[in-house]
Design a protein around this motif. Structure first.
Motif, mmCIF file in Angstrom:
data_model
loop_
_atom_site.group_PDB
_atom_site.id
_atom_site.type_symbol
_atom_site.label_atom_id
_atom_site.label_comp_id
_atom_site.label_asym_id
_atom_site.label_seq_id
_atom_site.Cartn_x
_atom_site.Cartn_y
_atom_site.Cartn_z
ATOM 1 N N SER A 101 0.788 -1.273 -0.034
ATOM 2 C CA SER A 101 -0.052 0.024 0.011
ATOM 3 C C SER A 101 0.841 1.286 0.087
ATOM 4 N N LEU A 102 0.285 2.397 -0.193
ATOM 5 C CA LEU A 102 0.949 3.705 -0.437
ATOM 6 C C LEU A 102 1.507 3.840 1.097
ATOM 7 N N ASP A 103 0.605 3.724 2.181
ATOM 8 C CA ASP A 103 1.242 3.909 3.443
ATOM 9 C C ASP A 103 2.254 3.118 3.827
ATOM 10 N N GLU B 211 1.693 7.200 -11.575
ATOM 11 C CA GLU B 211 2.174 8.450 -11.286
ATOM 12 C C GLU B 211 1.632 9.073 -10.353
ATOM 13 N N ALA B 212 0.176 8.874 -10.077
ATOM 14 C CA ALA B 212 -0.496 9.528 -8.966
ATOM 15 C C ALA B 212 -0.191 9.273 -7.589
ATOM 16 N N LEU B 213 0.135 7.965 -7.568
ATOM 17 C CA LEU B 213 0.783 7.409 -6.243
ATOM 18 C C LEU B 213 2.122 7.675 -5.963
ATOM 19 N N LEU B 214 3.023 7.783 -6.866
ATOM 20 C CA LEU B 214 4.356 8.139 -6.681
ATOM 21 C C LEU B 214 4.529 9.690 -6.140
ATOM 22 N N ARG B 215 3.810 10.310 -6.912
ATOM 23 C CA ARG B 215 3.810 11.726 -6.460
ATOM 24 C C ARG B 215 3.324 11.945 -4.977
ATOM 25 N N GLN B 216 2.673 10.957 -4.263
ATOM 26 C CA GLN B 216 2.185 11.161 -2.881
ATOM 27 C C GLN B 216 3.630 10.499 -1.736
ATOM 28 N N LEU B 217 4.334 10.181 -2.420
ATOM 29 C CA LEU B 217 5.225 9.502 -1.305
ATOM 30 C C LEU B 217 6.217 10.585 -0.788
ATOM 31 N N PRO B 218 6.767 10.467 0.463
ATOM 32 C CA PRO B 218 7.587 11.198 1.011
ATOM 33 C C PRO B 218 8.915 11.272 0.364
ATOM 34 N N ARG B 219 9.682 12.467 0.715
ATOM 35 C CA ARG B 219 11.047 12.431 0.185
ATOM 36 C C ARG B 219 11.979 11.573 1.155
ATOM 37 N N THR C 259 7.242 5.250 -13.447
ATOM 38 C CA THR C 259 5.768 4.837 -13.719
ATOM 39 C C THR C 259 5.799 3.525 -14.356
ATOM 40 N N ILE C 260 4.987 2.695 -13.831
ATOM 41 C CA ILE C 260 4.449 1.577 -14.459
ATOM 42 C C ILE C 260 3.241 0.635 -13.695
ATOM 43 N N PRO C 261 2.400 0.243 -14.138
ATOM 44 C CA PRO C 261 1.027 -0.380 -13.415
ATOM 45 C C PRO C 261 1.232 -1.999 -13.482
ATOM 46 N N TYR C 262 2.159 -2.624 -14.193
ATOM 47 C CA TYR C 262 2.264 -4.048 -14.052
ATOM 48 C C TYR C 262 3.398 -4.453 -13.150
ATOM 49 N N PHE C 263 3.095 -5.773 -12.653
ATOM 50 C CA PHE C 263 3.970 -6.390 -11.466
ATOM 51 C C PHE C 263 3.927 -7.803 -11.667
ATOM 52 N N MET C 264 5.037 -8.491 -11.274
ATOM 53 C CA MET C 264 5.218 -9.865 -10.506
ATOM 54 C C MET C 264 5.103 -9.793 -9.302
ATOM 55 N N ALA C 265 3.891 -9.935 -8.607
ATOM 56 C CA ALA C 265 3.582 -10.033 -7.345
ATOM 57 C C ALA C 265 3.606 -11.390 -6.938
ATOM 58 N N ASP C 266 3.464 -11.538 -5.479
ATOM 59 C CA ASP C 266 3.323 -12.781 -4.890
ATOM 60 C C ASP C 266 2.247 -13.614 -5.179
ATOM 61 N N SER C 267 1.184 -12.997 -5.369
ATOM 62 C CA SER C 267 -0.128 -13.592 -5.819
ATOM 63 C C SER C 267 0.033 -13.854 -7.490
ATOM 64 N N SER D 32 -1.978 -3.104 -11.355
ATOM 65 C CA SER D 32 -2.650 -2.283 -10.156
ATOM 66 C C SER D 32 -2.065 -0.805 -10.348
ATOM 67 N N ARG D 33 -3.129 -0.069 -9.713
ATOM 68 C CA ARG D 33 -3.291 1.460 -9.617
ATOM 69 C C ARG D 33 -3.467 1.933 -8.508
ATOM 70 N N GLN D 34 -3.608 0.831 -7.480
ATOM 71 C CA GLN D 34 -3.825 1.285 -5.945
ATOM 72 C C GLN D 34 -2.723 0.905 -5.285
#
Length: 332
Positions: A10-12, A30-38, A45-53, A58-60
């Motif tokens: 998650s972003l948090d 991009e919208a998520l990356l802009r919210q992260l702290p320094r 930017t990319i919305p595609y991933f090899m995840a555990d599942s 995902s854009r969330q």
């Protein structure tokens, strides 16, 4: 070495890792990356991933690759086109560097053409990936993030240099399914991310028209010998209106390309190749090509310990296409 975060989060959770001063490479919308702290991180930017599942879009959530911390602090650097050749000079004597470049930019093309000649290239481990966009939004610009400033860039590279103890052994491995086929040699007069007029076995021709006549499969890249290494140039699309072929990496004059030897079963070949990769430890970095995701039908399929962003190009010292790149560290 304690277990490093290497997963879709998650972003948090990503923000907490940054605030805990963990060096990271982060992939996401991009919208998520802009919210992260320094902090000590880079991203793209990319919305595609090899995840555990399994393979997912995902854009969330964002994919966090937490990187190992060494005796000295990491260094986050921004490299415009004019400074790109310094990337390995600036790399640590012991350790490695991770780079993210925006797709189809001047720095993307320059790195593809010039990286093998950079000072200290192949002497200092360098890995990374090419930032991209959702495939349904081809007009969107890819961007990278300098985590120390929070600024996004569409024509510069971001790099995090990671010093490690002298006892650490860094291994960079590349999985490439493709070899040149037996077809004609294709040559281009100009560099770029598209190819139209060209020479095919020394005769003037149009690559798009030849491709259509041959009924060639766009899943198979062009393959060429770049300075002793077989490098893929993957096919993005056939542009009938302009009679040209669009690529995910640039082609260059003075290089002979051949269409790759076809794979009878792309998904099975990729599964066998990943299963055959012997790993002494979990990768601390991994990225995989978006075309392996598509053509290897990885949506929902797990790839074991090979988790990370699905990208528009991979970096294993130099620019690669349609590969899987992973880096491991022993002795920490």
């Amino acid at each position: 070495m304690n277990a490093l975060t290497h997963r879709l989060v998650s972003l948090d959770e990503a923000a907490r890792l940054i605030q805990a001063r963990k060096p990271c490479c982060i992939a996401g919308d991009e919208a998520l990356l802009r919210q992260l702290p320094r902090g000590d991180w880079i991203g793209g930017t990319i919305p595609y991933f090899m995840a555990d599942s399994g393979g997912t879009c995902s854009r969330q959530q964002v994919f966090v690759t937490e990187l190992p911390a060494g005796p000295l602090p990491p260094s986050v650097r921004l490299y415009p086109r004019t400074q790109l050749s310094r990337v390995c000079i600036d790399g640590p004597e012991h350790g490695f560097s991770v780079m993210v470049l925006p797709a189809f930019s001047e720095v993307h093309e320059a790195f593809a053409q010039e990286a093998p000649g950079y000072e200290d290239m192949y002497m200092k481990p360098l890995v990374g990936w090419i930032a991209g966009m959702h495939l349904d939004e081809p007009g969107t610009r890819a961007r990278v993030v300098d985590g120390q400033t929070g600024l996004l860039h569409d024509n510069a590279a971001v790099v995090i240099h990671l010093p490690l103890p002298e006892t650490a052994l860094v291994h960079v491995d590349i999985l490439n399914l493709f070899t040149p086929g037996d077809g004609p040699v294709i040559e281009f007069a100009r560099s770029g991310f598209t190819g139209g007029d060209c020479l095919i076995d020394g005769q003037p021709a149009n690559l798009h028209d030849w491709w259509v006549r041959q009924g060639a499969d766009t899943r198979w890249p062009l393959v060429a010998d770049y300075h002793g290494a077989l490098i893929n140039v993957s096919i993005k699309a056939l542009d009938a209106a302009h009679r040209r072929v669009e690529f995910y990496a640039p082609v260059f004059p003075g290089v002979g390309y051949r269409l790759a030897r076809p794979l009878p079963d792309y998904s099975a070949a990729f599964a066998r190749a990943t299963a055959g990769q012997a790993l002494a430890s979990d990768p601390v970095f991994c990225c995989n090509c978006i075309l392996n995701y598509l053509h290897g039908q990885l949506q929902g399929r797990r790839t074991g310990r090979f988790q990370g962003p699905m990208t528009f190009g991979e970096i294993g010292y130099q620019l690669l296409n349609q590969t899987l790149v992973h880096l491991s560290v022993e002795g920490l």
